[in-house]
Design an enzyme around this catalytic site. Structure first.
Site, mmCIF file in Angstrom:
data_model
loop_
_atom_site.group_PDB
_atom_site.id
_atom_site.type_symbol
_atom_site.label_atom_id
_atom_site.label_comp_id
_atom_site.label_asym_id
_atom_site.label_seq_id
_atom_site.Cartn_x
_atom_site.Cartn_y
_atom_site.Cartn_z
ATOM 1 N N GLU A 167 -9.767 -31.744 -9.839
ATOM 2 C CA GLU A 167 -8.531 -32.128 -9.160
ATOM 3 C C GLU A 167 -7.327 -31.416 -9.777
ATOM 4 O OE1 GLU A 167 -5.904 -36.169 -8.133
ATOM 5 O OE2 GLU A 167 -7.689 -36.303 -9.400
ATOM 6 N N HIS A 169 -4.323 -42.259 -14.934
ATOM 7 C CA HIS A 169 -4.915 -41.623 -13.753
ATOM 8 C C HIS A 169 -6.438 -41.673 -13.813
ATOM 9 C CE1 HIS A 169 -6.224 -37.816 -11.588
ATOM 10 N NE2 HIS A 169 -5.714 -38.552 -10.639
ATOM 11 N N GLU A 218 -7.549 -44.951 -12.549
ATOM 12 C CA GLU A 218 -7.459 -45.011 -11.088
ATOM 13 C C GLU A 218 -8.764 -44.543 -10.446
ATOM 14 O OE1 GLU A 218 -5.816 -42.257 -7.631
ATOM 15 O OE2 GLU A 218 -4.365 -42.542 -9.234
ATOM 16 N N HIS A 219 -9.351 -43.490 -11.006
ATOM 17 C CA HIS A 219 -10.636 -42.998 -10.493
ATOM 18 C C HIS A 219 -11.771 -43.971 -10.801
ATOM 19 C CE1 HIS A 219 -10.031 -38.569 -9.418
ATOM 20 N NE2 HIS A 219 -8.814 -38.984 -9.749
#
Length: 438
Positions: free
Chosen positions: A150, A70, A73-74
Site C-alpha cells: 500500500e 494504521h 486498522e488493517h
C-alpha cells in the site's frame, strides 16, 4: 428538547443531552465505562451510518510504535475470537458491503452503512472487532507485506507523495508531521509486541466514541452497544469517565524549506504550505473563506491564474488543516515537470497579493455562498453527519449547529480575510515538488 448554537461536550460520567439541529434530533450520552454515544435521528431516512471511533491517531504513537495505528486498522478486519477474517468480510457484505475504516492524525474510525433492521448486527460486528481482534503473529507478518505494498502504491503517485511530505516540512519534528501510515522503514521495524501494547493502551472503553446518524433510536442503540462491549470482555463501570481529549505539545514551526523529490512520472505535483491557525481559533471561518477565494472553485484565483490564464495545470486548489496544536494552510497543483517553478511562484504571489491588496466584496460573497453550500449540503448526507459529530466529540469538545456554522461564515468580511492573509504570508513558507529528474 431545545435548539442550540454551540453545545459543550463534558467528559463526565452519565452526562447527556437532547437537542434539535434543523429538524434532526441529536442525543449524547456518556455510558458506563466512559463510552460516549452520539446519535442524529433523521426523519424519513431508512438507513444509518454507524461508526466506532477511537480517540487516537498517528499523532499519538509512541516511539517504537510508529505506523501501528494504521496497522491496527488493517488487522481488526483479520478476525476475532468469534469470527474468521472471511466471516468478517462475508457478514459486512451481507449487510450491504459498505464497511470500512480510516486512520487519521487524531483518531481511527471503523464504520458501516446499514439498513435500520441491520443495526444490531452491525453493532455486534464492530464491537467484536474493536474489543476482540485476534492480532496474532501470523496475521501481523502477512499484513505487513500488504501495508508495504500500500505504501509503495502511494509512493508511485506524485500527488500523494507531495501531500504527505508537506506536513513534514511545515510541522517539522512535531508528531503531526509524521506520515499517517508510517513509512516503509517504520513498518518493517514495528514489532508485534509493540503493536499489542499500542492496542491495549488505546482500545479501551474510555477512548471509544460510538456515533450513528440516520434511522437510529438512541436508547436501543445504547443497550446494543453496552451488551456487545460487555460480551467482548470490556469492564463498564458506572462511574467511569471518558479519557481526556488528546493534545500533544504546541508546534515549534521550523524555517521554510524547498524540497524536490524525484519520481518517474509524467506529471509533477507541487504543494505549498505555511503555518496556520489552530482548531480552537475563532478565525476558522475566515480561513475557509481565504481558502475558497484562493483555490476553492473555478472562479478562484489559483484556478484562473494557473489553469485558465497560463494553462499550466488541470487540477489546482487550496486547503486548510487545523488541529488542536496548530495548523497548516496549503495549496496544490498537478502540472508538467517544466512548469513547477512557475506554478510555485504563482502560489506564493497570489497569497502575497491578497495580503497586500485584499479581496473584493464579490469574492467575499461568493466565498460565503460556497461555504454555506458545503455546510448545508454536507448536512444532508448521513456519512458527513456521523463524521462531524465524531470529530466534534473527539477533537473539538463542542458541537456546533448548522445554523451557527452558517452564521460564522456570513460574519466574515474582506478586512478579516486580508488580515489573516497578512499573518500567513509573514510565516515560513515550504514548497514540495515531486516529479522526474531534470
Amino acid at each position: 428538547m431545545s435548539s442550540f448554537s454551540v453545545a459543550s461536550l463534558p467528559l463526565e460520567a452519565g452526562a447527556q443531552f437532547t437537542i434539535s439541529d434543523d429538524g434532526a434530533l441529536l442525543r449524547r450520552s456518556v455510558l458506563p465505562g466512559g463510552v460516549r454515544l452520539l446519535t442524529s435521528a433523521l426523519p424519513h431516512v431508512h438507513s444509518a451510518f454507524i461508526g466506532f471511533w477511537v480517540g487516537a491517531g498517528s499523532r499519538d504513537e509512541a516511539p517504537g510504535t510508529y505506523g501501528s495505528t494504521h496497522f491496527l486498522e488493517h488487522l481488526l478486519f483479520k478476525g476475532t475470537g468469534r469470527r474468521t477474517a472471511l466471516q468478517v468480510s462475508e457478514e459486512s457484505d451481507y449487510m450491504g458491503g459498505a464497511f470500512n475504516a480510516a486512520t487519521g492524525r487524531q483518531h481511527t474510525a471503523y464504520y458501516g452503512h446499514v439498513f435500520e433492521a441491520d443495526m444490531g448486527r452491525a453493532v455486534d460486528l464492530l464491537a467484536d472487532m474493536v474489543t476482540s481482534a485476534r492480532l496474532d503473529a501470523q496475521d501481523f507478518a502477512t499484513e505487513r507485506g500488504v501495508i508495504l505494498e500500500e505504501l509503495a502504491m502511494y509512493a508511485d503517485d506524485a500527488a500523494d507523495v507531495a501531500q504527505e511530505q508537506l506536513p513534514q516540512q511545515v510541522f517539522g519534528s512535531h508528531p503531526l508531521g509524521r506520515p499517517v501510515g508510517g513509512t516503509a522503514e517504520t513498518v518493517r521495524a514495528l514489532q508485534h509486541e509493540a503493536l499489542l501494547r499500542h492496542y491495549r493502551s488505546v482500545y479501551r472503553p474510555e477512548e471509544l466514541v460510538v456515533v450513528a446518524a440516520g434511522a437510529v433510536d438512541h436508547d436501543r442503540l445504547a443497550d446494543m452497544v453496552l451488551t456487545e462491549l460487555a460480551k467482548g470482555g470490556w469492564e463498564l463501570r458506572d462511574d467511569a469517565v471518558p479519557a481526556p481529549r488528546r493534545q500533544v505539545s504546541d508546534i515549534d514551526y521550523p524555517a521554510g524549506t524547498t524540497v524536490s523529490l524525484t519520481r518517474d512520472v509524467e506529471q509533477a505535483a507541487v504543494t505549498f504550505g505555511v503555518p496556520a491557525i489552530a482548531l480552537q481559533d475563532s478565525r476558522l471561518s475566515t480561513e475557509f473563506a481565504l481558502s475558497t477565494i484562493l483555490g476553492g472553485g473555478t472562479s478562484s484565483r489559483l484556478f484562473q491564474e494557473i489553469r485558465e490564464k497560463h494553462g499550466l495545470a488541470y487540477s489546482t486548489y487550496a486547503f486548510p488543516a487545523a488541529y488542536r496544536e496548530g495548523g497548516l494552510f496549503g495549496m496544490f497543483a498537478a502540472c508538467a515537470p517544466a512548469a513547477t517553478e512557475e506554478v510555485a511562484g504563482i502560489m506564493n504571489g497570489e497569497l502575497d497579493r491578497i495580503a497586500r491588496d485584499g479581496v473584493s466584496e464579490a469574492e467575499v460573497e461568493s466565498a460565503f455562498r460556497r461555504q454555506r453550500a458545503d455546510i448545508v449540503f454536507d448536512g444532508e448526507h448521513i456519512a458527513s453527519t456521523m463524521n462531524r459529530m465524531a470529530t466534534s466529540e473527539l477533537v473539538r469538545g463542542e458541537l456546533i449547529s448548522q445554523h451557527e456554522h452558517v452564521r460564522r461564515a456570513r460574519a466574515v468580511n474582506a478586512a478579516d480575510i486580508q488580515a489573516l492573509a497578512v499573518e500567513l504570508a509573514a510565516g515560513p513558507r515550504s514548497t514540495v515538488t515531486v516529479g522526474p529528474a531534470k
